[in-house]
Design a protein around this motif. Structure first.
Motif, PDB file in Angstrom:
ATOM      1  N   UNK A  70      36.310  10.240 -79.307  1.00  0.00           N
ATOM      2  CA  UNK A  70      36.411   9.409 -78.112  1.00  0.00           C
ATOM      3  C   UNK A  70      35.047   9.227 -77.468  1.00  0.00           C
ATOM      4  N   UNK A  71      34.840   8.021 -76.957  1.00  0.00           N
ATOM      5  CA  UNK A  71      33.640   7.756 -76.162  1.00  0.00           C
ATOM      6  C   UNK A  71      34.111   7.307 -74.803  1.00  0.00           C
ATOM      7  N   UNK A  72      33.702   8.028 -73.778  1.00  0.00           N
ATOM      8  CA  UNK A  72      34.180   7.748 -72.427  1.00  0.00           C
ATOM      9  C   UNK A  72      33.291   6.703 -71.763  1.00  0.00           C
ATOM     10  N   UNK A  73      33.879   5.917 -70.850  1.00  0.00           N
ATOM     11  CA  UNK A  73      33.100   5.056 -69.971  1.00  0.00           C
ATOM     12  C   UNK A  73      32.743   3.707 -70.558  1.00  0.00           C
ATOM     13  N   UNK A  74      31.856   3.011 -69.926  1.00  0.00           N
ATOM     14  CA  UNK A  74      31.520   1.644 -70.300  1.00  0.00           C
ATOM     15  C   UNK A  74      32.396   0.683 -69.514  1.00  0.00           C
ATOM     16  N   UNK A  78      36.923   3.620 -72.074  1.00  0.00           N
ATOM     17  CA  UNK A  78      36.422   4.318 -73.254  1.00  0.00           C
ATOM     18  C   UNK A  78      36.888   3.683 -74.544  1.00  0.00           C
ATOM     19  N   UNK A  79      36.372   4.212 -75.619  1.00  0.00           N
ATOM     20  CA  UNK A  79      36.831   3.816 -76.944  1.00  0.00           C
ATOM     21  C   UNK A  79      37.278   5.049 -77.698  1.00  0.00           C
ATOM     22  N   UNK A  80      38.179   4.872 -78.612  1.00  0.00           N
ATOM     23  CA  UNK A  80      38.560   5.964 -79.498  1.00  0.00           C
ATOM     24  C   UNK A  80      38.478   5.436 -80.922  1.00  0.00           C
ATOM     25  N   UNK A  81      37.752   6.130 -81.745  1.00  0.00           N
ATOM     26  CA  UNK A  81      37.632   5.712 -83.143  1.00  0.00           C
ATOM     27  C   UNK A  81      38.071   6.851 -84.052  1.00  0.00           C
ATOM     28  N   UNK A  82      38.329   6.511 -85.286  1.00  0.00           N
ATOM     29  CA  UNK A  82      38.676   7.554 -86.251  1.00  0.00           C
ATOM     30  C   UNK A  82      37.411   8.244 -86.739  1.00  0.00           C
ATOM     31  N   UNK A  83      37.498   9.540 -86.929  1.00  0.00           N
ATOM     32  CA  UNK A  83      36.411  10.283 -87.552  1.00  0.00           C
ATOM     33  C   UNK A  83      36.427   9.968 -89.047  1.00  0.00           C
ATOM     34  N   UNK A  84      35.438  10.449 -89.751  1.00  0.00           N
ATOM     35  CA  UNK A  84      35.403  10.246 -91.196  1.00  0.00           C
ATOM     36  C   UNK A  84      36.654  10.859 -91.836  1.00  0.00           C
ATOM     37  N   UNK A  85      37.054  12.048 -91.374  1.00  0.00           N
ATOM     38  CA  UNK A  85      38.263  12.687 -91.902  1.00  0.00           C
ATOM     39  C   UNK A  85      39.510  11.871 -91.575  1.00  0.00           C
ATOM     40  N   UNK A  86      39.507  11.278 -90.373  1.00  0.00           N
ATOM     41  CA  UNK A  86      40.645  10.450 -89.970  1.00  0.00           C
ATOM     42  C   UNK A  86      40.775   9.226 -90.861  1.00  0.00           C
ATOM     43  N   UNK A  87      39.631   8.586 -91.136  1.00  0.00           N
ATOM     44  CA  UNK A  87      39.662   7.402 -92.005  1.00  0.00           C
ATOM     45  C   UNK A  87      40.117   7.782 -93.411  1.00  0.00           C
ATOM     46  N   UNK A  88      39.609   8.900 -93.894  1.00  0.00           N
ATOM     47  CA  UNK A  88      39.982   9.344 -95.251  1.00  0.00           C
ATOM     48  C   UNK A  88      41.475   9.655 -95.321  1.00  0.00           C
ATOM     49  N   UNK A  89      42.002  10.237 -94.253  1.00  0.00           N
ATOM     50  CA  UNK A  89      43.422  10.585 -94.235  1.00  0.00           C
ATOM     51  C   UNK A  89      44.306   9.333 -94.248  1.00  0.00           C
TER      52      UNK A  89
END
Lengths: 126, 126
Positions: A70-74, A78-89
């Motif tokens: 997660x990236x807060x603010x802006x 915020x934004x939430x993206x998948x981690x590398x493990x999340x994308x692989x899963x």
């Protein structure tokens, strides 16, 4: 007599009797990955933000993996993206589903279809 | 970290969105075949006789097949046995399940297992 029979399957992964991954859960993660926003993913799943967040944290805790970042603010929040493990899963689970879907059709065709459809072709041998 | 993960699947057959065959239903038919008695099969499934009978008739109606044959009377009441089509359906469905079970293990091993288990082997190289 019976038309349009089709085989179906539901897949999931358990650990000690507890659900840890499923078609539904991977869809939530996939939507996070596509939208870059947990809020948007939640809305598309018909979940509250709080509920969706809880689900993601539960999946991570069950698997012992960090699946989102997660990236807060802006300006737009915020934004939430998948981690590398999340994308692989997500990718691996989709391959798992696709492979099972192919086998479902093949196994149904080979073992069941002929037993369920009492279709004796009537005429048509012009 | 996460131990004993295992993939699971549920199978069924639909016709036009309606359930026509499932693991549960084939189990009911199988128990009729094993016991020669719908009453015994019902009891083992935790169903009332009436409910079990209704289920069997529903399965037959949905598929357009005569799956059981009943013989009324005698000292111990009637008997219910599977027809040839009923036996073939139970056997075929079991093969369908077994084939899908084998593919489940193979697909999980190939596509998901390595992504879900964060097992870095710690030492043990005595």
């Amino acid at each position: 007599m019976v038309e349009d029979l089709s085989p179906r399957l539901k897949l999931w992964v358990e650990a000690g009797g507890r659900l840890v991954m499923s078609d539904y859960r991977v869809r939530l993660l996939e939507l996070v990955g596509e939208s870059g926003s947990l809020a948007q993913a939640a809305e598309q799943m018909g979940l509250s933000y709080r509920r969706a967040w809880g689900k993601v944290k539960e999946i991570e805790a069950n698997l012992g993996l960090a699946l989102v970042q997660s990236e807060v603010g802006g300006a737009g929040g915020g934004h939430t993206v998948l981690s590398e493990e999340g994308r692989a899963l997500v990718t691996g689970y989709r391959r798992f589903q696709e492979r099972m879907g192919r086998e479902l059709d093949a196994a149904y065709e080979a073992e069941l279809k002929g037993l369920l459809s009492t279709s004796e072709v009537d005429g048509g041998t012009t």
